[in-house]
Each structure stands twice: as structure tokens, then as C-alpha cells.
Write a protein that holds these residues in place. Structure first.
Motif, PDB file in Angstrom:
ATOM      1  N   GLY A 165       0.805  -1.219   0.000  1.00  0.00           N
ATOM      2  CA  GLY A 165       0.000   0.000   0.000  1.00  0.00           C
ATOM      3  C   GLY A 165       0.835   1.264   0.000  1.00  0.00           C
ATOM      4  N   ARG A 166       2.160   1.094  -0.060  1.00  0.00           N
ATOM      5  CA  ARG A 166       3.078   2.248  -0.044  1.00  0.00           C
ATOM      6  C   ARG A 166       4.134   2.063  -1.144  1.00  0.00           C
ATOM      7  NH1 ARG A 166       2.681   0.265   4.898  1.00  0.00           N
ATOM      8  NH2 ARG A 166       4.792  -0.574   4.809  1.00  0.00           N
ATOM      9  N   PRO A 167       3.734   2.067  -2.400  1.00  0.00           N
ATOM     10  CA  PRO A 167       4.710   1.850  -3.474  1.00  0.00           C
ATOM     11  C   PRO A 167       5.712   2.982  -3.558  1.00  0.00           C
ATOM     12  CG  PRO A 167       2.642   2.623  -4.380  1.00  0.00           C
ATOM     13  CD  PRO A 167       2.386   2.348  -2.925  1.00  0.00           C
ATOM     14  N   ARG A 168       6.922   2.641  -3.969  1.00  0.00           N
ATOM     15  CA  ARG A 168       7.931   3.652  -4.277  1.00  0.00           C
ATOM     16  C   ARG A 168       7.862   3.909  -5.776  1.00  0.00           C
ATOM     17  NH1 ARG A 168      13.486   1.763  -1.538  1.00  0.00           N
ATOM     18  NH2 ARG A 168      14.136   3.752  -2.461  1.00  0.00           N
ATOM     19  N   VAL A 169       7.794   5.169  -6.151  1.00  0.00           N
ATOM     20  CA  VAL A 169       7.498   5.523  -7.537  1.00  0.00           C
ATOM     21  C   VAL A 169       8.464   6.601  -8.017  1.00  0.00           C
ATOM     22  CG1 VAL A 169       5.753   6.462  -9.096  1.00  0.00           C
ATOM     23  CG2 VAL A 169       5.054   4.979  -7.202  1.00  0.00           C
ATOM     24  N   SER A 170       8.925   6.457  -9.252  1.00  0.00           N
ATOM     25  CA  SER A 170       9.722   7.497  -9.891  1.00  0.00           C
ATOM     26  C   SER A 170       9.144   7.772 -11.275  1.00  0.00           C
ATOM     27  CB  SER A 170      11.189   7.079 -10.022  1.00  0.00           C
ATOM     28  OG  SER A 170      11.915   8.040 -10.784  1.00  0.00           O
ATOM     29  N   ILE A 171       8.399   8.868 -11.386  1.00  0.00           N
ATOM     30  CA  ILE A 171       7.852   9.245 -12.693  1.00  0.00           C
ATOM     31  C   ILE A 171       8.993   9.758 -13.564  1.00  0.00           C
ATOM     32  CG2 ILE A 171       6.310  10.841 -13.896  1.00  0.00           C
ATOM     33  CD1 ILE A 171       4.433  10.641 -11.518  1.00  0.00           C
ATOM     34  N   GLY A 172       9.102   9.161 -14.739  1.00  0.00           N
ATOM     35  CA  GLY A 172      10.251   9.428 -15.595  1.00  0.00           C
ATOM     36  C   GLY A 172      11.348   8.402 -15.406  1.00  0.00           C
ATOM     37  N   ALA A 173      11.205   7.549 -14.374  1.00  0.00           N
ATOM     38  CA  ALA A 173      12.181   6.489 -14.073  1.00  0.00           C
ATOM     39  C   ALA A 173      13.590   7.049 -13.945  1.00  0.00           C
ATOM     40  CB  ALA A 173      12.122   5.396 -15.139  1.00  0.00           C
ATOM     41  N   THR A 174      13.710   8.178 -13.261  1.00  0.00           N
ATOM     42  CA  THR A 174      15.016   8.830 -13.115  1.00  0.00           C
ATOM     43  C   THR A 174      15.648   8.585 -11.751  1.00  0.00           C
ATOM     44  OG1 THR A 174      13.915  10.853 -12.363  1.00  0.00           O
ATOM     45  CG2 THR A 174      14.391  10.667 -14.724  1.00  0.00           C
ATOM     46  N   GLU A 175      14.883   7.987 -10.826  1.00  0.00           N
ATOM     47  CA  GLU A 175      15.405   7.760  -9.483  1.00  0.00           C
ATOM     48  C   GLU A 175      15.295   6.287  -9.127  1.00  0.00           C
ATOM     49  OE1 GLU A 175      13.165  10.228  -6.898  1.00  0.00           O
ATOM     50  OE2 GLU A 175      13.889  12.112  -7.780  1.00  0.00           O
ATOM     51  N   ARG A 176      16.158   5.852  -8.234  1.00  0.00           N
ATOM     52  CA  ARG A 176      16.162   4.464  -7.809  1.00  0.00           C
ATOM     53  C   ARG A 176      14.964   4.181  -6.906  1.00  0.00           C
ATOM     54  NH1 ARG A 176      18.333   1.155  -3.714  1.00  0.00           N
ATOM     55  NH2 ARG A 176      19.101  -0.847  -4.492  1.00  0.00           N
ATOM     56  N   VAL A 177      14.329   3.042  -7.146  1.00  0.00           N
ATOM     57  CA  VAL A 177      13.257   2.600  -6.262  1.00  0.00           C
ATOM     58  C   VAL A 177      13.738   1.320  -5.561  1.00  0.00           C
ATOM     59  CG1 VAL A 177      11.406   3.715  -7.555  1.00  0.00           C
ATOM     60  CG2 VAL A 177      12.143   1.415  -8.214  1.00  0.00           C
ATOM     61  N   GLY A 178      12.843   0.549  -4.970  1.00  0.00           N
ATOM     62  CA  GLY A 178      13.257  -0.646  -4.254  1.00  0.00           C
ATOM     63  C   GLY A 178      13.636  -1.787  -5.183  1.00  0.00           C
ATOM     64  N   ASN A 179      14.114  -2.887  -4.591  1.00  0.00           N
ATOM     65  CA  ASN A 179      14.596  -4.015  -5.384  1.00  0.00           C
ATOM     66  C   ASN A 179      13.500  -4.981  -5.804  1.00  0.00           C
ATOM     67  OD1 ASN A 179      17.289  -3.159  -5.202  1.00  0.00           O
ATOM     68  ND2 ASN A 179      17.537  -4.163  -3.217  1.00  0.00           N
ATOM     69  N   ARG A 180      12.370  -4.974  -5.109  1.00  0.00           N
ATOM     70  CA  ARG A 180      11.308  -5.931  -5.379  1.00  0.00           C
ATOM     71  C   ARG A 180       9.959  -5.218  -5.514  1.00  0.00           C
ATOM     72  NH1 ARG A 180      15.008  -8.444  -6.457  1.00  0.00           N
ATOM     73  NH2 ARG A 180      15.808 -10.416  -5.593  1.00  0.00           N
ATOM     74  N   THR A 181       9.090  -5.797  -6.341  1.00  0.00           N
ATOM     75  CA  THR A 181       7.749  -5.257  -6.541  1.00  0.00           C
ATOM     76  C   THR A 181       6.756  -6.404  -6.505  1.00  0.00           C
ATOM     77  OG1 THR A 181       8.701  -3.632  -8.072  1.00  0.00           O
ATOM     78  CG2 THR A 181       6.298  -3.814  -8.012  1.00  0.00           C
ATOM     79  N   SER A 182       5.804  -6.352  -5.608  1.00  0.00           N
ATOM     80  CA  SER A 182       4.774  -7.388  -5.622  1.00  0.00           C
ATOM     81  C   SER A 182       3.823  -7.122  -6.779  1.00  0.00           C
ATOM     82  CB  SER A 182       4.008  -7.428  -4.296  1.00  0.00           C
ATOM     83  OG  SER A 182       3.006  -6.441  -4.256  1.00  0.00           O
TER      84      SER A 182
END
Length: 208
Positions: A165-182
Motif C-alpha cells: 500500500g506504499r509503493p515507491r514511484v519514480s515518474i520518468g524512471a530517473t530515481e532508484r526505487v526498491g529491489n522488489r515489486t509485488s
């Protein structure tokens, strides 16, 4: 509520999208080669048998939907055209429907400022997955040449864990997010941002 077509509906990501869309009250057209494997029928679920790589299979299927979400993908690491050719077929069949979301991969690019370990891991992954990634890049370039309101969602390594319920998001994909995505998190993010203009015509990196 919206009418949504999910392409590749019987894969693990596609199933997560179908389930979440139905939970939210949307009407869903589930497009797959064998949509009957989705299981019990639902009043708001329309199964449609089609192969995106077979000419004419999508004719007349997608117009009239508010959005199309594509979760098509290859099953191995070898050369493939399923992302680019499949997405080209989807785009050509959309008619007046202008909103298209495709599932890509965060592995396509290493964000600027990533540390040495992240950069090295990214390069190794890119080597292993070079054929699927090359076709994903062709897919994203193809989308950029259309007039659609498209989004290429790039999750990190997919899992079957519950959504946080707390996704890490980078619009433009310019920043690092987490290693895993459910997959549940990915599905929730996509469906929650179908009408978000900030995500139009760009890549978006997502993780749990």
C-alpha cells in the motif's frame, strides 16, 4: 467505474490486474490465448481469446474501452519480439481508445547517481536479460512514436507478496526505487493511475 481490457490476462501479472480491477468495480475484458484458464466467471469479466502476434485477432476487441493494460511478455531469455510486435498490434487495434499502459522493466536503465554495487548489479542483469530488454526498449520507442496516452510501467523484480500500500514511484524512471515489486502492488498502482496525466507518455519506475 471504467471498462478496461487486460492483455496477457492469464499470466501472473495479468491475473493480478484482472483481480484488482474487478475488486475496484471495473468491467474487464480479459484477453489471452486461453482466457478460460482464469477460472470462475464473473459478472463484470468478459473473456476474449486472442493471440497478439496473430494478425487480426484483436480486430474490434479494444475500441470502446476506457483503457488498455498490456502485461504480455516472453517466457525465456532468448531473442523475442513479443513486446514490440505485440504492443504494435495492440496500438493498431485500439481505435478511439487512447489510454495504453504496458508493463516493462526497471532493469532497462540504471538511474543516475546509483552506487557502484547497484550499477554493477544492473549491468549483470542487463547482460543476462539482454534479449528481452532489447525488445522492451523497442516497445517503448514504438510507443513514443504514437499519439496515444501511454505509460511504460517499469517494476523491479516481481514477487507474489502482498501489496504494502506504499509503493515507491519514480515518474520518468530517473530515481532508484526498491529491489522488489509485488504483482499486487504493481496492479494497484497501474489501476490507481489510469487517469493520471503525470504518468502519460513517460516511463514510471515502481517498487514495493
Amino acid at each position: 467505474m471504467a471498462t478496461i481490457a487486460v492483455i496477457g490476462a492469464t499470466g501472473r501479472t495479468g491475473r493480478a490486474l484482472v483481480e484488482r480491477a474487478l475488486e475496484l468495480g471495473h468491467e474487464v475484458t480479459a484477453v489471452a490465448r486461453r482466457p478460460e484458464t482464469l477460472g470462475p466467471r464473473h459478472a463484470r469479466l468478459i473473456p476474449h481469446a486472442a493471440d497478439v502476434l496473430r494478425p487480426g485477432d484483436l480486430a474490434g476487441t479494444l475500441p470502446g474501452h476506457d483503457a488498455v493494460v498490456s502485461a504480455i511478455g516472453s517466457t525465456g531469455r532468448g531473442p523475442t519480439t513479443v513486446y514490440s510486435a505485440g504492443t504494435a498490434a495492440v496500438a493498431a487495434a485500439m481505435g478511439a481508445c487512447r489510454r495504453l499502459v504496458v508493463v516493462s522493466s526497471a532493469g532497462l536503465e540504471t538511474p543516475p547517481g546509483a552506487g557502484p554495487a547497484t550499477w554493477l548489479a544492473g549491468r549483470l542483469l542487463h547482460h543476462v536479460m539482454r534479449h528481452p530488454y532489447a525488445d522492451m526498449l523497442r516497445m517503448e520507442r514504438l510507443l513514443a512514436g504514437t499519439d496515444l496516452d501511454w505509460t511504460a510501467v517499469r517494476p523491479t523484480g516481481l514477487t507474489d507478496a502482498p501489496a504494502t500500500g506504499r509503493p515507491r514511484v519514480s515518474i520518468g524512471a530517473t530515481e532508484r526505487v526498491g529491489n522488489r515489486t509485488s504483482r499486487a502492488e504493481l496492479a494497484a498502482f497501474i489501476l490507481d493511475h489510469l487517469d493520471d496525466p503525470a504518468t502519460y507518455r513517460t516511463a514510471v519506475a515502481v517498487s514495493s
